[in-house]
Design a protein around this motif. Structure first.
Motif, PDB file in Angstrom:
ATOM      1  N   MET B 295      47.134  32.312  38.026  1.00  0.00           N
ATOM      2  CA  MET B 295      46.613  31.873  39.311  1.00  0.00           C
ATOM      3  C   MET B 295      47.767  31.534  40.247  1.00  0.00           C
ATOM      4  O   MET B 295      47.756  31.889  41.418  1.00  0.00           O
ATOM      5  CB  MET B 295      45.683  30.662  39.131  1.00  0.00           C
ATOM      6  N   ASP B 299      47.760  34.051  43.099  1.00  0.00           N
ATOM      7  CA  ASP B 299      46.793  33.537  44.047  1.00  0.00           C
ATOM      8  C   ASP B 299      47.325  32.327  44.804  1.00  0.00           C
ATOM      9  O   ASP B 299      47.665  32.397  45.973  1.00  0.00           O
ATOM     10  CB  ASP B 299      45.506  33.193  43.278  1.00  0.00           C
ATOM     11  N   TRP B 300      47.450  31.209  44.124  1.00  0.00           N
ATOM     12  CA  TRP B 300      47.733  29.953  44.796  1.00  0.00           C
ATOM     13  C   TRP B 300      49.077  29.936  45.510  1.00  0.00           C
ATOM     14  O   TRP B 300      49.202  29.431  46.601  1.00  0.00           O
ATOM     15  CB  TRP B 300      47.683  28.802  43.775  1.00  0.00           C
ATOM     16  N   SER B 303      51.149  34.930  46.261  1.00  0.00           N
ATOM     17  CA  SER B 303      50.741  35.844  47.316  1.00  0.00           C
ATOM     18  C   SER B 303      51.125  35.365  48.712  1.00  0.00           C
ATOM     19  O   SER B 303      51.651  36.150  49.498  1.00  0.00           O
ATOM     20  CB  SER B 303      49.235  36.097  47.238  1.00  0.00           C
ATOM     21  N   GLN B 450      41.656  38.793  43.190  1.00  0.00           N
ATOM     22  CA  GLN B 450      42.921  39.384  42.780  1.00  0.00           C
ATOM     23  C   GLN B 450      43.408  38.867  41.415  1.00  0.00           C
ATOM     24  O   GLN B 450      43.702  39.640  40.516  1.00  0.00           O
ATOM     25  CB  GLN B 450      43.969  39.109  43.844  1.00  0.00           C
ATOM     26  N   ALA B 451      43.463  37.530  41.288  1.00  0.00           N
ATOM     27  CA  ALA B 451      44.008  36.950  40.058  1.00  0.00           C
ATOM     28  C   ALA B 451      43.197  37.368  38.843  1.00  0.00           C
ATOM     29  O   ALA B 451      43.749  37.683  37.796  1.00  0.00           O
ATOM     30  CB  ALA B 451      44.078  35.444  40.163  1.00  0.00           C
TER      31      ALA B 451
END
Lengths: 73, 666
Positions: B295, B299-300, B303, B450-451
């Protein structure tokens, strides 16, 4: 009695190492698992997984199959 | 040939940390057994003396490939002195190696490491007294902080200056063994590098490596006869007898030199272990750790950072460069080469540096904390079911960073079969070079999930690898038992500096690759798009690259990406997987990620994008990995099997996903 008879947290003294696989036996000897040493079972993994034991301040993980060949008192 | 100073010691006692302090290098360190699998040469700072760092060993009797490196070093390389690093909190076990090294006969210094840890555990070692007992200088050090390094250097230098005779502390093994040693020594040839007494003792102990070594020099049968005779006279195994004699000597040395003022267990380690190796929580905790890692990477945190970098590359950087090029009067050809070739190709890969560093940071955290060996333990039951052992999981995790060190790390696995299997399945571990491909495609087609999508790709890689392992271990390679014994080191609070260094060390390979390999590759690929069979400056569809990629296109059509562009990027991806992204950037003339994403939405559907990502995950190990597999497996046959399996499996799974997906109406 063998090592696998011990419950988590129980201590005993190793009386014999009747392990047939030479590599495993040598490894355990090198890591300090000898007859006469104190051993303590630290944890047992589920589904017949390996056991973690402490010998002389050293944490060692071995399979239950081999642990069952280690006699303790 | 120059003569080395060799670093010997038990696994995980800080040899490489000490080596880094002594030489000023940044070799790879970690908190589990088997970090170093190959010897590494450095130069002692300011003194020009070559030092060798060797894999950790418990004894000179090798049980695995990495340990063999250490024993072979003694047999074949000239060394002027040995620095034996010893863990003060595990003296008894460590000194068994020291005894064997003392018997080797070369000048030896003991670097007594982790004196701070030992004191915390209630053990105080008097270096003076220990030195007198074992007959060799003992220097207390703390390898993690570098304390004591200066004193150690001084001791090393004064030792190599003397280089003369050293007072030998010989253990008396009793009449029977000593007589056998005498008889064997007399028969040994004179031109061997190693001391005769040492060779004789190692032979009597049953060291197979020494057995094989002596066999190349002489007829071994008389020596075996001497050994059998001694064993008969003793009435018990020689190895046990020799071990006991050494142990007695060691216990005496420890009793004279060590004060145990307080017996304290490792409370912190026990507390952590009570949770992370808990019967029921162990596996869920490990999976949660992996989930958080993904993640954060995709993601967190990763990205947004990648987007910022992308904006910089496509915006200010490209503008500056194009202004600069106009200013110096560069030809349109050069301008196109730099802006369309290099900036697109190299920049397109560098954009993913933040994500890759986050991933490497987590791998370093795993390595440095001591959790790595626990993961092996938690996973063992599962690995046993597919014919492997928990130790094989460590190379697999390292393989998430890069497959090459992963293949090397398989050396610590004792059984040849399990080692070969681990090497074969490593290419399916999704390395960081594949990450840019996922980030691009998942970011375009599955932005919201995505993740999760990327996480499933990693899982798919693992599932395929394990399935293959099961298949091989129950067919081609079934005649060998699987074994598992591992040492669990105490937990350590990872230091910020070590973590950063370790992360940077892995990450810089990626950055360097972008500067060299991918730079060159981008130029070549751009040129291939610029020239074609009909001349120079042709349109992209008439270029050489289109011709090359076009050959593959019909074969790839059933997988959903039968374009020459996909074919061309997959071919170039064999060099290094991130080149897939570089190639696409150049082919689609994309200056930034938004443009590229726009371009690929025209050529891919979400389903074919998924199929493409799966194909890139599985299709072939990169060039560097293939070379490493060839070297480590030592077999062309298995290298070809590895490539063949990868291609077949990739094609099959991608085919099933695409054609299956179409049936379900995606």
């Amino acid at each position: 009695m063998v090592l696998t008879d011990l419950r988590q947290g129980q201590k005993a003294v190793i009386t014999n190492l009747a392990i047939t696989n030479e590599v495993v036996k040598q490894r355990l000897l090198h890591m300090g698992m000898h007859e006469g040493e104190k051993v303590c079972v630290k944890c047992v993994m589920p589904f017949g997984g390996p056991v973690m034991v402490e010998v002389d301040g050293q944490y060692i993980c071995l399979r239950r199959k081999e642990a069952a060949c280690i006699g303790v008192r | 040939m120059s003569s080395y100073i060799a670093l010997f010691g038990n696994p995980n006692t800080g040899k490489t940390s000490l080596f880094n302090n002594l030489t000023g290098s940044y070799e790879y360190v970690g908190n589990w057994s088997g970090v170093t699998v190959e010897k590494k040469v450095g130069i002692l700072r300011q003194h020009g003396v070559p030092i060798v760092d060797l894999p950790g060993i418990y004894s000179l009797q090798p049980l695995s490939r990495d340990e063999g490196v250490a024993t072979d070093f003694l047999l074949t390389e000239p060394c002027s002195a040995i620095v034996n690093i010893v863990d003060a909190s595990q003296l008894r076990r460590n000194l068994h190696l020291t005894v064997q090294l003392l018997e080797f006969g070369k000048p030896l210094i003991v670097a007594l490491n982790m004196v701070d840890v030992a004191e915390k555990r209630g053990v105080k070692v008097d270096a003076e007294k220990l030195s007198r007992c074992i007959g060799a200088p003992v220097v207390p050090v703390i390898a993690r902080t570098g304390k004591g390094t200066k004193e150690l250097v001084r001791a090393i230098l004064s030792l190599s200056e003397q280089s003369g005779e050293r007072e030998h502390v010989a253990i008396d093994y009793g009449q029977d063994v000593e007589a056998a040693v005498q008889k064997i020594s007399e028969q040994l040839p004179d031109d061997l590098l190693a001391s005769k007494r040492w060779l004789a003792l190692q032979f009597l102990e049953g060291n197979e490596r020494i057995h094989a070594y002596l066999q190349t020099y002489m007829d071994i049968a008389p020596l075996v006869a001497v050994r059998d005779e001694a064993q008969q006279a003793l009435g018990r195994p020689l190895a046990e007898h020799i071990y006991d004699a050494r142990d007695k000597w060691i216990v005496h040395a420890i009793e004279t030199s060590t004060v145990i003022f307080q017996q304290k267990p490792l409370t912190l380690t026990e507390k952590i272990d009570a949770v992370v190796t808990n019967k029921y929580l162990g596996l869920p905790i490990f999976l949660t750790f992996m989930y958080i890692m993904f993640m954060l990477t995709f993601d967190w945190l990763g990205s947004p950072l990648a987007d910022l970098l992308d904006q910089f590359f496509s915006g200010p950087l490209t503008e500056w460069l194009s202004k600069l090029l106009t200013l110096v009067g560069a030809s349109p050809f050069i301008q196109a080469l730099v802006l369309d070739g290099i900036v697109s190709g190299v920049g397109g890969v560098l954009v993913f540096v933040p994500q890759i560093f986050i991933l490497f940071f987590f791998i370093s955290l795993l390595e440095d904390s001591g959790y790595m060996a626990r993961v092996a333990m938690v996973m063992d039951r599962f690995m046993e079911a597919i014919g492997l052992n928990g130790k094989a999981f460590i190379p697999m995790i390292i393989g998430f960073g890069c497959n090459v060190p992963g293949v090397m790390a398989a050396r610590t696995i004792e059984q040849p079969k399990e080692r070969l299997l681990t090497i074969l399945l490593l290419p399916f571990m999704s390395c960081s070079a594949r990450l840019p491909v996922y980030a691009l495609f998942a970011g375009t087609f599955f932005a919201k999930n995505q993740a999760i999508v990327v996480f499933s790709l990693y899982v798919l890689g693992i599932v395929v690898a394990l399935g293959l392992a099961k298949l091989f271990s129950s067919t081609l390679l079934k005649n060998e038992s699987s074994i598992f014994v591992i040492e669990l080191p105490p937990y350590r609070m990872p230091q910020a500096l070590t973590l950063w260094r370790s992360t940077w060390d892995k990450g810089k390979g990626f950055v360097r690759k972008a500067g060299t390999f991918i730079f060159g590759g981008s130029v070549a690929i751009w040129l291939l798009t610029y020239v074609g069979p009909k001349g120079i400056g042709v349109s992209m569809d008439d270029s050489f690259l289109a011709v090359i990629g076009g050959v593959l296109a019909p074969i790839l059509a059933p997988l959903g990406f039968g374009t020459w562009q996909a074919g061309a990027s997959l071919i170039t991806g064999f060099l290094a997987k991130e080149v897939v992204v570089s190639t696409m950037n150049i082919i689609y003339h994309a200056k930034d990620m938004d443009l590229l994403q726009g371009a690929i939405t025209q050529h891919f559907t979400p389903l074919s994008a998924l199929s493409f990502m799966v194909f890139v995950l599985l299709y072939i190990p990169c060039l560097a990995t293939v070379a490493t597999i060839r070297k480590e497996a030592g077999s062309r046959k298995w290298t070809l099997i590895s490539i063949g399996c990868a291609l077949t499996i990739a094609y099959t799974i991608s085919f099933l996903i695409y054609e299956g997906g179409k049936l379900f109406g995606y």
